[in-house]
Design an enzyme around this catalytic site. Sequence first.
Site, PDB file in Angstrom:
ATOM      1  N   LYS A   1      -8.985  70.953 -12.596  1.00  0.00           N
ATOM      2  CA  LYS A   1      -7.798  70.969 -11.927  1.00  0.00           C
ATOM      3  C   LYS A   1      -7.955  70.858 -10.446  1.00  0.00           C
ATOM      4  O   LYS A   1      -8.283  71.823  -9.934  1.00  0.00           O
ATOM      5  CB  LYS A   1      -6.698  72.014 -12.671  1.00  0.00           C
ATOM      6  CG  LYS A   1      -6.134  71.812 -14.114  1.00  0.00           C
ATOM      7  CD  LYS A   1      -5.438  70.553 -14.245  1.00  0.00           C
ATOM      8  CE  LYS A   1      -5.092  70.731 -15.688  1.00  0.00           C
ATOM      9  NZ  LYS A   1      -3.986  69.530 -16.063  1.00  0.00           N
TER      10      LYS A   1
ATOM     11  N   LYS B   1       0.503  61.982 -24.348  1.00  0.00           N
ATOM     12  CA  LYS B   1       0.736  63.561 -24.695  1.00  0.00           C
ATOM     13  C   LYS B   1       1.891  63.221 -25.753  1.00  0.00           C
ATOM     14  O   LYS B   1       2.844  62.790 -25.261  1.00  0.00           O
ATOM     15  CB  LYS B   1       0.901  64.169 -23.873  1.00  0.00           C
ATOM     16  CG  LYS B   1      -0.237  64.391 -23.069  1.00  0.00           C
ATOM     17  CD  LYS B   1      -0.100  65.347 -21.555  1.00  0.00           C
ATOM     18  CE  LYS B   1      -1.189  65.698 -20.686  1.00  0.00           C
ATOM     19  NZ  LYS B   1      -0.945  66.543 -19.592  1.00  0.00           N
TER      20      LYS B   1
ATOM     21  N   GLU C   1      -7.277  61.795 -12.715  1.00  0.00           N
ATOM     22  CA  GLU C   1      -6.132  61.567 -13.361  1.00  0.00           C
ATOM     23  C   GLU C   1      -4.939  62.029 -12.436  1.00  0.00           C
ATOM     24  O   GLU C   1      -4.974  63.101 -11.782  1.00  0.00           O
ATOM     25  CB  GLU C   1      -6.316  62.679 -14.623  1.00  0.00           C
ATOM     26  CG  GLU C   1      -4.942  62.549 -15.633  1.00  0.00           C
ATOM     27  CD  GLU C   1      -4.889  63.363 -16.767  1.00  0.00           C
ATOM     28  OE1 GLU C   1      -4.116  63.794 -17.284  1.00  0.00           O
ATOM     29  OE2 GLU C   1      -6.239  63.868 -16.977  1.00  0.00           O
TER      30      GLU C   1
END
EC number: 5.1.1.-
Length: 336
Positions: free
Chosen positions: A152, A250, A205
């Site tokens: 992240k 998702k 991403e």
Amino acid sequence: MTSRRTLDVRVERFPYAKPFRITGHVFTETAVVVAEIAEGPHRGRGEAAGAYYLNDDIETMTAAIERVRGAIETGADRAGLQQLLPPCGGRNALDCALWELEAQQRGRPVWQLADLPEPRPLRTTITIGADEPRVMADAATALADATTLKLKLTGEAALDASRVAAVRAARPDCWIGVDANQGYAAEALPALFATLERHGVALLEQPLARGDEAGLDGVKRAIPVAADESALSLAEIDGLVGRFDMVNIKLDKCGGLTEGIAIARRARALGLGVMVGNMMGSSLSMAPSFLLGQLCSVVDLDGPTFLARDREPGVCYRDGNIHCPAEIWGFPRSCA
């Protein structure tokens, strides 16, 4: 005599083993809505955590489910559900419950009903939350069994560069992807790509905020870019072509396995790569996504690894792979 169908809705909370940080947020637990649809001796279950960036929280999901309770209890099927609710976490919980109910009633596992490949273990990313570079490197070292890592980032260019460098030095053997969670501005992309390329990062991403996708136009890059927040539902997939290389599906944002499968098949037809992700739910959330993952080249189903406790039985993580036993979800009782 036809059995009456009933719908049970409950909220469950799963604390994290430690706080988890991404761009603009720190999470300490996952709260989920569980929908259970029963008809005679058969039942189906679905779990949803919602998408925080859509304000799809427990109250919103529960309200969405309650709005269609009457239709569900009088026999609405998955196709009807697609018309009753827009893509959202509430629809995901109901859709997955209907899939499992059908599996119980027909005596066939969901993967067969959905014309998916027979499930096999999948290599999954394990995510390292944004932290100080040394802390992230130590976390990567501790994940000795992992072969695929996702880092992240937070949009702080110098700090993010140090984070990537530290983890790469600690784990030269791993596939590494990074997720910026909309944290960068377009003018920072060239330097970001240079950093990622230098350290052998394989995937970036969602670098830009939803709505700023044009900032990718004309940016030279050797690393594929995946859309997450920029790709919420099937209706948005065609618009990714030419800007993104992959779509992260998702179930909580697209509204269930039914639409997730449709997105995967449409994306592949358009030449886009397909990834499956998660919103940090329990193993009950991972199981439907695991089936979708059979169509995907990148799998990010590590949500239960962050929980202080998971459901039992739960998914298993071994040798860098996720294994999903039949007992968890989606198989008739004779198979589970």
